[in-house]
Design an enzyme around this catalytic site. Sequence first.
Site, PDB file in Angstrom:
ATOM      1  N   SER A 224       0.836  -1.211   0.000  1.00  0.00           N
ATOM      2  CA  SER A 224       0.000   0.000   0.000  1.00  0.00           C
ATOM      3  C   SER A 224       0.863   1.251   0.000  1.00  0.00           C
ATOM      4  O   SER A 224       0.599   2.223  -0.722  1.00  0.00           O
ATOM      5  CB  SER A 224      -0.885   0.023   1.256  1.00  0.00           C
ATOM      6  OG  SER A 224      -1.801  -1.030   1.232  1.00  0.00           O
TER       7      SER A 224
ATOM      8  N   GLY B 114      -6.144  -3.795  -7.548  1.00  0.00           N
ATOM      9  CA  GLY B 114      -7.296  -2.929  -7.279  1.00  0.00           C
ATOM     10  C   GLY B 114      -6.854  -1.602  -6.687  1.00  0.00           C
ATOM     11  O   GLY B 114      -7.418  -0.542  -6.994  1.00  0.00           O
TER      12      GLY B 114
ATOM     13  N   SER C 129     -13.568   1.444   2.986  1.00  0.00           N
ATOM     14  CA  SER C 129     -12.553   1.157   1.969  1.00  0.00           C
ATOM     15  C   SER C 129     -11.499   2.249   1.930  1.00  0.00           C
ATOM     16  O   SER C 129     -11.799   3.407   1.601  1.00  0.00           O
ATOM     17  CB  SER C 129     -13.218   1.031   0.588  1.00  0.00           C
ATOM     18  OG  SER C 129     -12.227   1.122  -0.422  1.00  0.00           O
TER      19      SER C 129
ATOM     20  N   ASP D   2      -7.108  -7.967   4.727  1.00  0.00           N
ATOM     21  CA  ASP D   2      -6.315  -8.783   3.804  1.00  0.00           C
ATOM     22  C   ASP D   2      -5.800 -10.071   4.460  1.00  0.00           C
ATOM     23  O   ASP D   2      -5.158 -10.888   3.799  1.00  0.00           O
ATOM     24  CB  ASP D   2      -5.124  -7.976   3.271  1.00  0.00           C
ATOM     25  CG  ASP D   2      -5.582  -6.860   2.343  1.00  0.00           C
ATOM     26  OD1 ASP D   2      -6.696  -6.947   1.796  1.00  0.00           O
ATOM     27  OD2 ASP D   2      -4.814  -5.894   2.165  1.00  0.00           O
TER      28      ASP D   2
ATOM     29  N   ARG E 101     -12.715 -14.480  -1.819  1.00  0.00           N
ATOM     30  CA  ARG E 101     -11.894 -15.178  -0.812  1.00  0.00           C
ATOM     31  C   ARG E 101     -12.719 -16.036   0.138  1.00  0.00           C
ATOM     32  O   ARG E 101     -12.164 -16.936   0.782  1.00  0.00           O
ATOM     33  CB  ARG E 101     -11.039 -14.164  -0.035  1.00  0.00           C
ATOM     34  CG  ARG E 101      -9.913 -13.634  -0.892  1.00  0.00           C
ATOM     35  CD  ARG E 101      -8.969 -12.716  -0.167  1.00  0.00           C
ATOM     36  NE  ARG E 101      -7.848 -12.412  -1.046  1.00  0.00           N
ATOM     37  CZ  ARG E 101      -7.074 -11.342  -0.949  1.00  0.00           C
ATOM     38  NH1 ARG E 101      -7.278 -10.457   0.016  1.00  0.00           N
ATOM     39  NH2 ARG E 101      -6.075 -11.157  -1.787  1.00  0.00           N
TER      40      ARG E 101
HETATM   41  C1  S3P Z   1      -5.715  -1.221   0.222  1.00  0.00           C
HETATM   42  C2  S3P Z   1      -6.971  -1.220   0.784  1.00  0.00           C
HETATM   43  C3  S3P Z   1      -7.769  -2.442   0.994  1.00  0.00           C
HETATM   44  C4  S3P Z   1      -6.928  -3.699   0.895  1.00  0.00           C
HETATM   45  C5  S3P Z   1      -5.990  -3.658  -0.276  1.00  0.00           C
HETATM   46  C6  S3P Z   1      -5.055  -2.475  -0.178  1.00  0.00           C
HETATM   47  C7  S3P Z   1      -5.008   0.056   0.042  1.00  0.00           C
HETATM   48  O1  S3P Z   1      -8.785  -2.504   0.004  1.00  0.00           O
HETATM   49  O2  S3P Z   1      -7.745  -4.834   0.813  1.00  0.00           O
HETATM   50  O3  S3P Z   1      -5.223  -4.839  -0.343  1.00  0.00           O
HETATM   51  O4  S3P Z   1      -3.801   0.065  -0.230  1.00  0.00           O
HETATM   52  O5  S3P Z   1      -5.662   1.112   0.186  1.00  0.00           O
HETATM   53  P1  S3P Z   1     -10.212  -1.792   0.238  1.00  0.00           P
HETATM   54  O6  S3P Z   1      -9.984  -0.353   0.356  1.00  0.00           O
HETATM   55  O7  S3P Z   1     -11.012  -2.148  -0.990  1.00  0.00           O
HETATM   56  O8  S3P Z   1     -10.768  -2.415   1.477  1.00  0.00           O
END
Ligand code: S3P
Length: 445
Positions: free
Chosen positions: A23, A98, A170, A323, A354
Site C-alpha cells: 500500500s 485494485g 474502503s 487482507d 476469498r
Molecule cells: C488497500 C486497501 C484495501 C486492501 C488492499 C489495499 C489500500 O482494500 O484490501 O489490499 O492500499 O488502500 P479496500 O480499500 O477495498 O478495502
Amino acid sequence: MSHYIVQPAAGVSGTVRVPGDKSISHRALMLGGIADGVTEVRGFLESEDCLATMKAMRALGVSIDQTGAAGAREVRIQGVGLHGLKGAGHALDMGNSGTAMRLMTGLLAGQQFDSELIGDASLMKRPMERAAVPLRKMGARIRTLEGKPPVQIAGGASLSGIRYDLPVASAQVKSAVLLAGLYARGATTVIEPAVTRDHTERMLLGFGCAVEAVKGVVTVEPPARLNACSLDVPGDFSSSAFFLVAGAISTGSGFAGSSFVIRGVGINPTRTGLLDILALMGADLRLINHRSAGAEPVADIEVHPAKLRGITVPGHLVPLAIDEFPALFVAAACAEGETLVTGAEELRVKESDRIAVMERGLKALGVDCEATPDGMRIRGKPAGAAFSGGRIDSDGDHRIAMSFTVASLRAAAAIQIDDVANVATSFPGFVATARGAGLNVAEHT
Ligand code: S3P
C-alpha cells in the site's frame, strides 16, 4: 500454470524479513510523481502490482530510477509537480491491482488529459463504481463498463471539494477521493464508517499537504504544491501475516520453546487487526524493538507456538485485518472449537472471492467449515493434523496460495497449490523466505 508442492513440515524458526509494504509503495510512486523535487524511497516493494503503478507513472511522464543492490533497492522519483503529468496516449494496465486502479482513478480525475485504466482478468471483474461515484460528485467525468473496468476518465473536468459519507469501509475509495481532492476547489472531506488504513493521510502530511483526520472524518485542503521527501517503507504487515500464523501453529518437538522473529514489520494500528484476533485466540505474539520508518510505526514480531481457541471475531477488527482472513482461516482450522467471522462481505470482491475460494480449499483438505454470505464458520482441529493432503486451486489469488502453504505445518500429507504465479504481485521471493523459515515448499512451472 505454475504450482507449489508443499510437503508437511513441523514448524518455523529463526528470523525472517518480509518485503516492503504494498500500500505504501503504490502511494509513494503516486505522490512522489506529482511532488516538486526528487523523492527517494528506500525499501520499495518491487512486486508486480507496484511495478504496474511504476510503469503507469512513467507513461504519464514521471522519470523513475531503481538503484541499489538486491535487498537495499532504492527508487528515485523525479516529481513533475501537481500539474505536470502528461497523457499516456494508451490505456494504462494496472495488472492485478485494485489499489493501483482505484487510486489512479482519483489521481487522474482532475487532470487535463483523458485516461483509460485496464487490468488482468481478475481486475477486469472487480467493482469500480465505488470510486467513480464520489469522484463524479466532485465533477469528474468517469465511465465504467457495467461498473467494472475499463475505467475511462475524461480530462479537463473542474473538480469541487465534497463531503462524502463512505458507504463501504474502503481505504482505496477514501484515498481516491483524497487524491482527487488535491485538484479540487475547496476542501474535500471523507467520513469513514469504520477505521481503514491511513497511509495516504500520513504520507500526504509528509509531503507537506494539510490533512486533518479526527475520529473517522478526514479532510484535505488542496495544496499549492507537494514537497518531495525521503521515505522508508516498512515491511508489509500483510506479508508477515503468513509467518505470524506459521509461528503460532508450529507444533513439532523443538519448536515449543523456540522463538521465531519477523523483523522490520509495519505495525500501523489501522493494519494490525490480525494481532488482536490472534491474541484473542490465545496466540503468543510479542512486539519488540519498536521504532519508526518516517510516519509509520515499525517493530519486530516474536511468535511462539500456542494452543489456539476458536472465537467470534469482533466486527470492529474486520476492516483492520481485511487482507489477513485467508491466513486467519488457516489458524482457525488449527484452533479448539469454532471460529465465526461475520461482516466480512468485502472478501467476496478481492483478487478472488476469498470466502468461496477459501471454503473450497479448506474443504479439499478435510476442514469442517461453511461459508456464509459475509464470512465463514470453521470448526478447528487442535490436536494432530488439522489438514489432510490434497490439491487446492488458489484461483490466481496470491494470499490464498501463501495461506495454504502455511497449512502444510499441520498437514498429514503433501498439498499441491495451483495457479501461484500471482504470489509475485505482493511477495517476490516468498518461496525462498518460506523455505528459509522451515517450510518445505517448491515451485513448479
Ligand atoms: C488497500 C486497501 C484495501 C486492501 C488492499 C489495499 C489500500 O482494500 O484490501 O489490499 O492500499 O488502500 P479496500 O480499500 O477495498 O478495502
